[in-house]
Design a protein around this motif. Structure first.
Motif, PDB file in Angstrom:
ATOM      1  N   HIS A  21      33.641 -28.105 -20.792  1.00  0.00           N
ATOM      2  CA  HIS A  21      32.989 -27.749 -19.526  1.00  0.00           C
ATOM      3  C   HIS A  21      31.721 -26.967 -19.875  1.00  0.00           C
ATOM      4  N   CYS A  22      30.575 -27.651 -19.805  1.00  0.00           N
ATOM      5  CA  CYS A  22      29.318 -27.074 -20.291  1.00  0.00           C
ATOM      6  C   CYS A  22      28.260 -27.105 -19.195  1.00  0.00           C
ATOM      7  N   ARG A  23      27.921 -25.930 -18.674  1.00  0.00           N
ATOM      8  CA  ARG A  23      26.854 -25.833 -17.688  1.00  0.00           C
ATOM      9  C   ARG A  23      25.631 -25.131 -18.273  1.00  0.00           C
ATOM     10  N   ALA A  24      25.791 -23.936 -18.814  1.00  0.00           N
ATOM     11  CA  ALA A  24      24.679 -23.187 -19.396  1.00  0.00           C
ATOM     12  C   ALA A  24      24.053 -23.964 -20.549  1.00  0.00           C
TER      13      ALA A  24
ATOM     14  N   PRO B 110      33.371 -23.922 -22.893  1.00  0.00           N
ATOM     15  CA  PRO B 110      32.293 -23.163 -23.533  1.00  0.00           C
ATOM     16  C   PRO B 110      31.491 -22.303 -22.566  1.00  0.00           C
ATOM     17  N   THR B 111      31.465 -22.670 -21.267  1.00  0.00           N
ATOM     18  CA  THR B 111      30.641 -21.920 -20.306  1.00  0.00           C
ATOM     19  C   THR B 111      31.426 -21.642 -19.030  1.00  0.00           C
ATOM     20  N   GLY B 112      30.816 -20.808 -18.201  1.00  0.00           N
ATOM     21  CA  GLY B 112      31.383 -20.480 -16.906  1.00  0.00           C
ATOM     22  C   GLY B 112      30.977 -21.479 -15.842  1.00  0.00           C
TER      23      GLY B 112
ATOM     24  N   GLU C  49      31.266 -32.371 -20.550  1.00  0.00           N
ATOM     25  CA  GLU C  49      31.521 -32.399 -19.110  1.00  0.00           C
ATOM     26  C   GLU C  49      30.409 -31.610 -18.411  1.00  0.00           C
ATOM     27  N   HIS C  50      29.810 -32.203 -17.434  1.00  0.00           N
ATOM     28  CA  HIS C  50      28.781 -31.613 -16.571  1.00  0.00           C
ATOM     29  C   HIS C  50      27.397 -31.636 -17.210  1.00  0.00           C
ATOM     30  N   GLY C  51      27.173 -30.959 -18.319  1.00  0.00           N
ATOM     31  CA  GLY C  51      25.854 -30.975 -18.951  1.00  0.00           C
ATOM     32  C   GLY C  51      24.760 -30.580 -17.974  1.00  0.00           C
TER      33      GLY C  51
ATOM     34  N   ASP D  33      24.254 -39.498 -29.483  1.00  0.00           N
ATOM     35  CA  ASP D  33      24.747 -40.468 -28.505  1.00  0.00           C
ATOM     36  C   ASP D  33      26.062 -39.998 -27.877  1.00  0.00           C
ATOM     37  N   VAL D  34      26.076 -38.745 -27.449  1.00  0.00           N
ATOM     38  CA  VAL D  34      27.265 -38.158 -26.839  1.00  0.00           C
ATOM     39  C   VAL D  34      27.245 -38.422 -25.334  1.00  0.00           C
ATOM     40  N   PRO D  35      28.316 -38.979 -24.771  1.00  0.00           N
ATOM     41  CA  PRO D  35      28.337 -39.232 -23.326  1.00  0.00           C
ATOM     42  C   PRO D  35      28.538 -37.951 -22.525  1.00  0.00           C
ATOM     43  N   VAL D  36      28.006 -37.952 -21.318  1.00  0.00           N
ATOM     44  CA  VAL D  36      28.116 -36.812 -20.407  1.00  0.00           C
ATOM     45  C   VAL D  36      28.755 -37.288 -19.107  1.00  0.00           C
ATOM     46  N   VAL D  37      29.695 -36.503 -18.591  1.00  0.00           N
ATOM     47  CA  VAL D  37      30.294 -36.780 -17.284  1.00  0.00           C
ATOM     48  C   VAL D  37      29.835 -35.669 -16.341  1.00  0.00           C
ATOM     49  N   PRO D  38      28.801 -35.911 -15.532  1.00  0.00           N
ATOM     50  CA  PRO D  38      28.213 -34.830 -14.729  1.00  0.00           C
ATOM     51  C   PRO D  38      29.142 -34.255 -13.661  1.00  0.00           C
ATOM     52  N   ALA D  39      29.980 -35.110 -13.033  1.00  0.00           N
ATOM     53  CA  ALA D  39      30.926 -34.647 -12.000  1.00  0.00           C
ATOM     54  C   ALA D  39      30.208 -33.820 -10.935  1.00  0.00           C
TER      55      ALA D  39
END
Length: 428
Positions: free
Chosen positions: A235-238, A196-198, A254-256, A271-277
């Motif tokens: 893959h979500c950063r923004a 979804p993001t860069g 992923e990332h959040g 209750d969505v899990p996030v994997v920050p990496a």
């Protein structure tokens, strides 16, 4: 995957059960026919027969096997984007992926969720692992990933005429997004990975504040995937990309990285899990210059690191869930360094060691959808157990030292560690 048919007791160590509870001193774990039948004080063990195999934890730690929740089995020594898809033929990448799976198991990771794979190598690798043809973590496969055309993962120029079919399915619009998911359904994946993001890696065109998919494309992916009982991550950063993913009913993030209050509320409500990496960002800042990484990219990774660390702290403090895993396989962040993520979350992010260990075991199992089988030490669960020489609660960095791993057990069978035949010490 086969399970043991004997009885084994692991004793003389503290128990870290993966729930976040305080360790049990002088603990023991009893395994019968591949499953855990006792967890508790060594003095409370039921009577054991003379045939019971005994494993001495040497005063160290008995814990659940670790879960790598963002595993790229086909990444290896990546120094530039093209290395991800066109550097080697698929035959060689398959062999390298099998080596990465073996290495992950040797590092104490008994389960993993793929964060994307060249072709659908991870799908077939999972079958090989489950059939005991090769050693590796219990896998959840993702296969190829989905990104909007012109987005972060669309780097091969048109004049090459080679597209991105090996690694990425590029989409323009909701209909093409549905078509991409249907291809993955046919491939046999369990998770659909999207972009979804860069990212800071593409500072000029698709940086970490850029969107790479429309909401309609994301919603079409989820609608189609859920129809076929697949889960979706991205893959979500923004901030807007994270929000779009949550509104589109993604199953994980992923990332959040840049999460505002509104987005955090959405995350907690579902209750969505996030994997920050996040350790990848630190490694990029520290080692990236050795590989010619431009300063604007390094600056972007620094911003990502700080924003991601703050978001991770807020998520966990608010009662959300974090998984542990990262983009290992880059030249500056190689396979085998997985446990550096855990130390990083203690020393840099500031989380408590027991909370990080819970993220790396219990929450990881939940992300895989296998929390009833693995992730904690509890009666009836599969005996996926890690035995480590040392107190990992006071020094979590011990998990990075493979020489300190006494046993890595899957289903009651010791697959790696000191108690097995010595393996070649390799790093890809």
């Amino acid at each position: 995957m086969k399970t043991a048919t004997n009885k084994t007791v692991i004793k003389n160590g503290q128990i870290v059960d993966g729930t976040g509870a305080q360790p049990i001193a002088d603990g023991a774990v009893l395994v019968e026919n591949g499953r855990i039948t006792f967890v508790g004080k060594q003095d409370d063990l039921p009577p054991l027969s003379a045939e019971t195999e005994q494993i001495d934890a040497c005063g160290g730690t008995i814990m659940p096997g670790l879960v790598e929740a963002h595993f790229h089995p086909t990444y290896f020594n990546v120094a530039k984007l093209e290395d991800l898809d066109i550097k080697y033929p698929v035959e060689y990448v398959t062999l390298l992926a099998a080596c990465n799976a073996k290495l992950a198991l040797e590092c104490g990771y008994t389960a993993a969720r793929s964060g994307g794979s060249l072709f659908n190598i991870d799908v077939w690798m999972k079958k090989a692992i489950e059939n005991d043809l090769i050693p590796g973590p219990r896998m959840a496969a993702s296969g190829r990933e989905i990104c909007g055309a012109g987005g972060l993962m669309d780097w091969n120029p048109d004049f090459r005429k080679i597209g991105m079919e090996g690694l990425i399915l590029l989409v323009n619009g909701a209909d093409e997004a549905r078509t991409a998911v249907r291809k993955l359904v046919k491939d046999g994946v369990e998770w659909v990975k999207t972009y979804p993001t860069g990212d800071a890696a593409d500072a000029n065109a698709n940086d970490h504040h850029t969107l790479c998919m429309t909401f309609d494309e994301m919603h079409a992916v989820v609608q189609t995937a859920h129809n076929h009982n697949l889960k979706v991550t991205g893959h979500c950063r923004a901030t807007e990309g994270i929000k779009n993913a949550l509104l589109a009913n993604y199953d994980a993030i992923e990332h959040g990285t840049f999460m505002d209050d509104e987005t955090l509320d959405l995350l907690l409500a579902r209750d969505v899990p996030v994997v920050p990496a996040l350790y990848f960002e630190q490694a990029s800042i520290e080692v990236g210059p050795e590989y010619g990484m431009p300063q604007d990219v390094i600056d972007g990774h620094q911003e990502t690191l700080e924003g991601g660390a703050e978001s991770a702290r807020r998520i966990l403090a608010a009662g959300g869930r974090l998984g542990m895993g990262g983009d290992y396989g880059f030249a500056w962040n190689p396979h085998g360094d997985y446990a550096k993520e855990l130390e990083f979350f203690v020393n840099y992010v500031g989380l408590k060691p027991l909370d990080v260990l819970k993220c790396a075991t219990k929450t990881g199992a939940e992300i895989l959808g296998r929390e009833d089988e693995i992730g904690t030490l509890a009666n009836g669960k599969l005996a996926d157990v890690l035995v480590v020489d040392g107190d990992i609660v006071t020094d979590i960095s011990i998990l990075q030292d493979r020489s300190r791993i006494i046993a890595v057990m899957q289903g009651g069978i010791t697959k790696a560690g000191r108690l097995t035949v010595p393996m070649i010490n390799h790093r890809i």
